[in-house]
Design an enzyme around this catalytic site. Structure first.
Site, PDB file in Angstrom:
ATOM      1  N   SER A  23       0.867  -1.181   0.000  1.00 32.54           N
ATOM      2  CA  SER A  23       0.000   0.000   0.000  1.00 32.54           C
ATOM      3  C   SER A  23       0.901   1.227   0.000  1.00 32.54           C
ATOM      4  CB  SER A  23      -0.929   0.010   1.227  1.00 32.54           C
ATOM      5  OG  SER A  23      -0.180   0.107   2.427  1.00 32.54           O
ATOM      6  N   LEU A  43      -3.423   1.643   7.008  1.00 33.08           N
ATOM      7  CA  LEU A  43      -3.821   2.743   6.137  1.00 33.08           C
ATOM      8  C   LEU A  43      -3.163   2.660   4.757  1.00 33.08           C
ATOM      9  CD1 LEU A  43      -3.743   5.811   8.564  1.00 33.08           C
ATOM     10  CD2 LEU A  43      -5.678   4.332   7.967  1.00 33.08           C
ATOM     11  N   HIS A  80       3.673  -4.954   2.860  1.00 34.96           N
ATOM     12  CA  HIS A  80       3.169  -5.547   4.101  1.00 34.96           C
ATOM     13  C   HIS A  80       3.638  -6.993   4.256  1.00 34.96           C
ATOM     14  CE1 HIS A  80       0.259  -2.353   5.190  1.00 34.96           C
ATOM     15  NE2 HIS A  80       0.215  -2.155   3.884  1.00 34.96           N
ATOM     16  N   LEU A 132       5.319 -10.615   2.018  1.00 36.91           N
ATOM     17  CA  LEU A 132       5.729 -11.499   0.921  1.00 36.91           C
ATOM     18  C   LEU A 132       5.683 -12.908   1.481  1.00 36.91           C
ATOM     19  CD1 LEU A 132       7.215 -12.555  -1.650  1.00 36.91           C
ATOM     20  CD2 LEU A 132       9.344 -11.776  -0.584  1.00 36.91           C
ATOM     21  N   TYR A 161      16.590  -9.907   2.340  1.00 33.46           N
ATOM     22  CA  TYR A 161      16.175  -8.658   1.711  1.00 33.46           C
ATOM     23  C   TYR A 161      17.367  -7.838   1.222  1.00 33.46           C
ATOM     24  CZ  TYR A 161      11.342  -9.560   2.952  1.00 33.46           C
ATOM     25  OH  TYR A 161      10.088 -10.122   3.033  1.00 33.46           O
TER      26      TYR A 161
END
Length: 211
Positions: free
Chosen positions: A80, A94, A105, A107, A151
């Site tokens: 988002s 939000l 948010h 994976l 990451y």
């Protein structure tokens, strides 16, 4: 008289072997089942509850990406937009349409398809897609420390400790720059979601990592 065709043969021609597409609210249950299995067994907490999955897939489905194999969801990303430099508790629920940061948010990869490199390949494709969006400048996420090396290999950098905690769990905030890819933006039709789903092609240099 038409020659007989086996159901298996017909199925191979009606369902693409592998595709990537944005998700929608109808995918919510499949998403949550994969998420619940992936996270509950490890941390006891899900990043998104089912109603939150439905919330984001209804509000900003274009910032999600699902990997489908023969009609089955095998991996996904939900994101988002966010409008601040760092994540806060509000970022968990939000979507800020004017924001220039994509908050990833979650994976997750279905347990049957792990250790096949699908996690990093899907994330690579997602980041390439974000580079087609002129207003997006960076991607951010929060993760447990054991996932920092994963990451990092996918291009993210450590921002520091995240202000968000869940129960007794703390997280590291990481980010990846998205802006500054003018050539990619000019040639974005090669990556942007088309009307029909994309076929999956793994980048040759992608390491076989997974989550």
């Amino acid at each position: 008289m038409q020659p007989s065709v086996s159901p298996g043969f017909q199925r191979r021609h009606t369902l693409p072997a592998s595709e990537v597409r944005p998700l929608n609210a109808q995918d919510a249950i499949s998403v949550f089942e994969i998420e619940r299995e992936a996270f509950i067994s490890v941390s006891g907490e899900c990043p998104l509850h089912l109603d939150e999955v439905r919330h984001f897939l209804s509000l900003c489905p274009e910032l999600s990406m699902g990997w489908i194999e023969e009609g089955r969801l095998v991996a996904f990303i939900i994101g988002s937009l966010w409008d601040k430099d760092r994540l806060t508790e509000d970022a968990l629920t939000l979507h800020k349409p004017r924001g220039s940061t994509v908050h990833i948010h979650i994976l997750a990869v279905h347990r049957t398809f792990r250790q096949q490199g699908k996690g990093p390949v899907l994330l690579w494709r997602y980041l390439q897609f974000l580079r087609c969006l002129p207003s997006v400048r960076r991607a951010v996420l929060m993760c447990e420390d054991l996932l920092i090396p994963f990451y990092r290999k996918c291009g993210f950098k450590v921002l520091g400790r995240c202000a968000i905690t869940v129960a007794s769990m703390s997280f590291t905030e990481m980010w990846c720059p998205i802006s500054g890819h003018a050539y990619m933006r000019r040639n974005s039709e090669a990556i942007r979601f088309p009307q029909s789903p994309l076929s999956v092609q793994s980048p040759e240099a992608e390491e076989q990592l997974d989550v």
